[in-house]
Structure formats: structure tokens, C-alpha cells
Design a protein around this motif. Sequence first.
Motif, short mmCIF file in Angstrom:
data_model
loop_
_atom_site.label_atom_id
_atom_site.label_comp_id
_atom_site.label_asym_id
_atom_site.label_seq_id
_atom_site.Cartn_x
_atom_site.Cartn_y
_atom_site.Cartn_z
N LEU A 9 14.48 3.62 -3.07
CA LEU A 9 13.16 3.84 -3.24
C LEU A 9 12.92 4.74 -4.39
N ALA A 10 13.49 5.84 -4.46
CA ALA A 10 13.40 6.75 -5.39
C ALA A 10 13.73 6.32 -6.97
N ASP A 11 14.34 5.37 -6.87
CA ASP A 11 14.67 4.75 -8.48
C ASP A 11 13.57 3.44 -8.87
N ARG A 12 12.64 3.16 -7.92
CA ARG A 12 11.79 1.98 -8.16
C ARG A 12 10.65 2.69 -8.89
N VAL A 13 10.92 2.74 -10.60
CA VAL A 13 9.88 3.58 -11.17
C VAL A 13 10.16 2.65 -12.70
N LEU A 14 9.05 2.37 -13.35
CA LEU A 14 9.23 1.84 -14.77
C LEU A 14 9.41 3.19 -15.50
N SER A 56 1.61 -4.46 -9.00
CA SER A 56 1.06 -3.35 -9.24
C SER A 56 1.52 -2.08 -8.75
N PHE A 57 1.50 -1.14 -9.55
CA PHE A 57 1.85 0.26 -8.91
C PHE A 57 0.71 1.09 -8.75
N GLY A 58 1.02 2.41 -8.06
CA GLY A 58 -0.20 3.38 -7.77
C GLY A 58 -0.50 4.58 -8.52
N CYS A 59 0.69 4.87 -9.34
CA CYS A 59 0.45 6.25 -10.01
C CYS A 59 1.57 6.34 -11.17
N CYS A 60 1.04 7.37 -11.83
CA CYS A 60 1.96 7.64 -13.15
C CYS A 60 2.41 9.32 -13.02
N PHE A 61 3.56 9.48 -13.50
CA PHE A 61 4.01 10.92 -13.35
C PHE A 61 4.93 11.08 -14.49
N ASP A 132 4.89 6.16 -2.74
CA ASP A 132 6.15 6.30 -1.82
C ASP A 132 7.31 6.36 -2.63
N ALA A 133 7.32 5.69 -3.82
CA ALA A 133 8.67 5.93 -4.67
C ALA A 133 8.53 7.22 -5.31
N TRP A 134 7.04 7.78 -5.91
CA TRP A 134 6.98 9.07 -6.34
C TRP A 134 7.25 10.01 -5.44
#
Length: 146
Positions: A9-14, A56-61, A132-134
Motif C-alpha cells: 500500500l505505501a508504495d502505490r504512488v506515482l 484516479s487518485f485522491g491526493c498529492c504530497f 490510504d497510500a498516503w
Amino acid sequence: MRTEEDTPLADRVLLIESRADESALAVLGQGLPRLSTNEEALFLSYNYADVPVGRSFGCCFRASDASDVVSVTATVVAVTQQFGIGWDVIPHGWKTLAVLRFEPAPPALIRDLPEAAGWFDQRVSVHVSDRDAWAARAVTELGHGN
């Protein structure tokens, strides 16, 4: 091929390196549609899994500070790579040039990214993910949940 379900889960980022400049779009962007006002052509670093167009994704950080997070819907609109051919996925392990649509608009984290002519011109500085990934990354990186 690697699915999102096969990815922690923690690795599911673009992983976003930069915005594509006009020269990059002229050379590499033949497989991409014309950008609308709420879309950005972005150089993405090595991808975590096969992510389909339309996802689709829900946030940027910020990569350097997971606590600097913005809620925004970011949808993968189009994907290409060094040959300028449109793909239907961001493939696992590839660096790509992708168009993301941000709703309601691209956040400052995205608008403020430097422009570049290609991959490796900038380091990864922004991540796009689901909340949730964030949160899973925040626990790992910050040592606490949010």
C-alpha cells in the motif's frame, strides 16, 4: 506485469519528476492529446505497477514531506514514453510521460514543478496517490498516522 494489488500500500504512488516543457512535448508527446486547462503533462519516474489510463487518485504530497498533502482528484488521461506512442497503461518499472487531469484544478504542488525536456532532468519531488497510500507512507516516513 505487476498489479496494484501485488504492491504494498505505501508504495502505490506515482513519482513525479517535473512538468514537460514545450520541447519535450514536441519530441515525445505525439501520442498525447492536447492539454486542457486542468491537465498537466508530467515526467513520471519508475512506476510501481501497471496503472491503467482512467485510474484516479485522491491526493498529492511532497516527496520530501508527506505532511504537505493536498486533496485533489488526479486522473491518468494518457501515457507515452520515449517513442511518442500512446499506451493504455503506465507500465510497471517504466519512466513515462503522462497527462494527468486535476479536479478541480492542478494544485500549487504541481503548478510549481520545474519544466524539463526529459527524464532525469529533475529529481522526484511530488507523489500522487490515494489517501490510504498516503496515510501508509505518512506512518512510515513521519512515524505517525494522520
